[in-house]
Design an enzyme around this catalytic site. Structure first.
Site, short mmCIF file in Angstrom:
data_model
loop_
_atom_site.label_atom_id
_atom_site.label_comp_id
_atom_site.label_asym_id
_atom_site.label_seq_id
_atom_site.Cartn_x
_atom_site.Cartn_y
_atom_site.Cartn_z
N GLU A 66 0.58 -0.75 -0.13
CA GLU A 66 0.27 0.63 0.03
C GLU A 66 0.43 1.18 -0.21
O GLU A 66 1.86 0.72 0.31
CB GLU A 66 -0.72 0.01 0.92
CG GLU A 66 -0.03 0.05 2.80
CD GLU A 66 -1.09 1.11 3.72
OE1 GLU A 66 -1.53 1.80 3.25
OE2 GLU A 66 -1.11 0.02 5.11
N LYS B 112 -5.33 10.76 0.96
CA LYS B 112 -5.52 9.70 1.42
C LYS B 112 -6.52 9.02 0.98
O LYS B 112 -7.58 9.09 1.25
CB LYS B 112 -5.79 9.45 2.73
CG LYS B 112 -5.96 8.26 4.09
CD LYS B 112 -6.05 8.54 5.59
CE LYS B 112 -6.91 6.89 5.77
NZ LYS B 112 -6.72 7.19 7.43
N VAL C 18 -5.10 0.47 2.91
CA VAL C 18 -5.33 -1.38 2.64
C VAL C 18 -6.73 -1.02 1.91
O VAL C 18 -6.43 -2.72 0.46
CB VAL C 18 -5.75 -1.45 4.56
CG1 VAL C 18 -6.27 -2.92 3.85
CG2 VAL C 18 -4.78 -1.73 5.32
N ASP D 281 -17.15 4.49 13.86
CA ASP D 281 -15.97 4.92 12.99
C ASP D 281 -15.68 3.18 12.78
O ASP D 281 -15.10 2.80 14.02
CB ASP D 281 -15.53 5.69 13.89
CG ASP D 281 -13.64 5.77 12.86
OD1 ASP D 281 -13.13 5.30 11.93
OD2 ASP D 281 -12.74 6.96 13.10
N SER E 41 -13.29 1.21 10.02
CA SER E 41 -13.02 1.26 9.31
C SER E 41 -13.15 0.42 7.38
O SER E 41 -13.46 -0.37 8.21
CB SER E 41 -11.08 0.70 9.14
OG SER E 41 -10.55 0.76 7.53
N ALA E 42 -12.86 1.11 6.28
CA ALA E 42 -13.44 0.53 5.26
C ALA E 42 -12.77 -0.18 4.64
O ALA E 42 -12.81 -1.05 3.91
CB ALA E 42 -13.46 1.58 3.86
N LYS F 180 -3.48 -2.15 16.01
CA LYS F 180 -3.38 -1.42 17.48
C LYS F 180 -4.33 -0.79 18.47
O LYS F 180 -5.38 -1.10 17.46
CB LYS F 180 -1.98 -0.31 16.99
CG LYS F 180 -2.39 0.29 16.41
CD LYS F 180 -1.93 2.09 15.43
CE LYS F 180 -0.11 1.72 14.65
NZ LYS F 180 -0.72 1.41 13.30
N1 PSU Z 1 -2.64 1.60 10.46
C1 PSU Z 1 -1.37 1.96 10.43
N2 PSU Z 1 -0.51 2.83 9.63
C2 PSU Z 1 -0.85 2.54 8.53
C3 PSU Z 1 -2.68 2.48 8.01
C4 PSU Z 1 -3.34 2.04 9.84
O1 PSU Z 1 -0.63 1.36 11.24
O2 PSU Z 1 -0.35 3.47 8.02
C5 PSU Z 1 -3.31 3.58 7.15
C6 PSU Z 1 -3.48 2.54 6.58
O3 PSU Z 1 -3.13 3.16 5.11
C7 PSU Z 1 -4.61 2.05 6.11
C8 PSU Z 1 -5.80 3.72 6.91
O4 PSU Z 1 -5.51 0.98 5.59
O5 PSU Z 1 -4.15 3.66 7.61
C9 PSU Z 1 -7.10 3.12 7.60
O6 PSU Z 1 -7.71 3.91 8.06
P1 PSU Z 1 -8.77 4.22 8.15
O7 PSU Z 1 -8.95 4.19 9.68
O8 PSU Z 1 -9.02 5.58 8.43
O9 PSU Z 1 -9.59 3.69 7.66
MN MN Z 2 -12.69 5.81 9.96
#
Ligand code: PSU
Ligand code: MN
Length: 310
Positions: free
Chosen positions: A27, A88, A108, A140, A142-143, A161
């Site tokens: 990614e 992003k 991702v 919230d 993640s997709a 994490k």
């Molecule tokens: N977690 C990490 N490092 C990252 C990300 C997540 O430890 O760089 C990034 C990845 O690209 C992941 C995205 O797909 O954040 C998820 O973002 P969101 O929580 O907004 O869906």
């Molecule tokens: Mn989100």
């Protein structure tokens, strides 16, 4: 029927696709929004080298000037790593970014989408997104997790994490019908530490077993991805009490500042890095490399099995 999408392949990736050889997708949000410059560029280069050293071809995925790239050369990586213009990009953002001839670091979810179009089955990253703490109020989620439920890509990560609610994340992954396989461990890892305190659904101990599971999972018509959780190496892991405190502080800062939506994860990563005086970044780099090596070995075993059966 939708029209096929145009993809610009790097030459090494194009050759590997033609030969049905092992390829690992990577990614680019981790480069554009996950780490500061120049650590991001050094890591991206290091990860590509590790994939090669373990017998696969790296395919870093990004949107550049409106075009989808699968496999970047040195110069393209360098441009991506320092450009402030890059947004992003999750899967849903891709079309609009492309229309405006924009630049996108793929998350991702977006990377899985594109890898799947390119016929690449394995993807290595650091951590996937998940269900955030307080999601019962903010919604919230993640997709990344929804994409895992719909796209048959195997994602190698170091768990999630604890900026996230890990039990809720595992529940949501279960609802999405996505198997979680811990590599060489009974526990689901928590990114900076080797265990989240929660068990993984399954344990497999070799890249060959994981490759075999991928082939069976696909043959079953599952239609979902597989999450491979590879614990950070002992020597690179952080002290759990230290990282818990640091994450709690970062989460409190995000709440106090009203950070929401796609800004949450980049904000937290940056805050944790500052608060830990670089220790989290060091661990992050080590675990991404560890994941890249495992993904490359899975890709080698997978391409062997797949080609033997055809
Ligand atoms: N977690 C990490 N490092 C990252 C990300 C997540 O430890 O760089 C990034 C990845 O690209 C992941 C995205 O797909 O954040 C998820 O973002 P969101 O929580 O907004 O869906
Ligand atoms: Mn989100």
């Amino acid at each position: 029927m939708s029209a096929p999408i145009s993809i610009r392949y790097g030459s090494e990736v194009a050759a590997a696709i033609a030969q049905r050889g092992p390829i690992v997708a990577l990614e680019s949000t981790i480069i554009t929004h996950g780490m500061p410059y120049p650590a991001n560029l050094e890591t991206a280069r290091g990860v590509e080298k590790i994939v090669r050293d373990n017998g696969s071809v790296p395919a870093t995925i990004a949107i550049m000037a409106g075009e989808i790239f699968v496999g970047l050369d040195e110069d393209q990586l360098a441009v991506l790593a320092r450009s402030p213009e890059v947004v992003k990009a999750s899967g849903r953002d891709l079309a609009a970014i492309m229309v405006r001839k924009g630049w996108g670091g793929t998350t991702v979810s977006a990377t899985m989408r594109i890898a799947s179009l390119a016929g690449i089955d394995i993807f290595a990253t650091g951590g996937v997104g998940g269900v955030h703490r307080g999601a019962e109020a903010t919604f919230d989620i993640s997709a990344d997790l929804v994409e895992l439920g719909q796209t048959g890509t195997t994602v190698v990560c170091a768990g999630v994490k604890s900026i996230l609610d890990i039990p809720k994340t595992l529940e949501f992954i279960e609802t999405q019908r996505v198997p979680v396989i811990a590599y060489g461990s009974d526990d689901f890892p928590a990114f900076y530490t080797r265990s989240s305190g929660l068990k993984a659904d399954h344990r497999l101990d070799t890249p060959e077993e994981i490759a075999e599971a991928m082939i069976l999972h696909a043959a079953l018509g599952s239609g979902t991805g597989i999450l491979v959780a590879n614990p950070i190496q002992e020597d690179d892991a952080l002290d759990p009490a230290f990282i818990d405190r640091t994450i709690a502080e970062a989460v409190a800062a995000a709440e106090a500042q009203g950070i929401a939506r796609k800004e949450v994860t980049p904000f937290l990563l940056d805050r944790i890095n500052q608060l830990s005086e670089g220790r989290s970044l060091k661990a992050n780099i080590a675990l991404v490399k560890n994941n890249a090596a495992l993904a490359a070995r899975i890709a080698v075993a997978h391409s062997r099995l797949r080609n033997a059966r055809k």
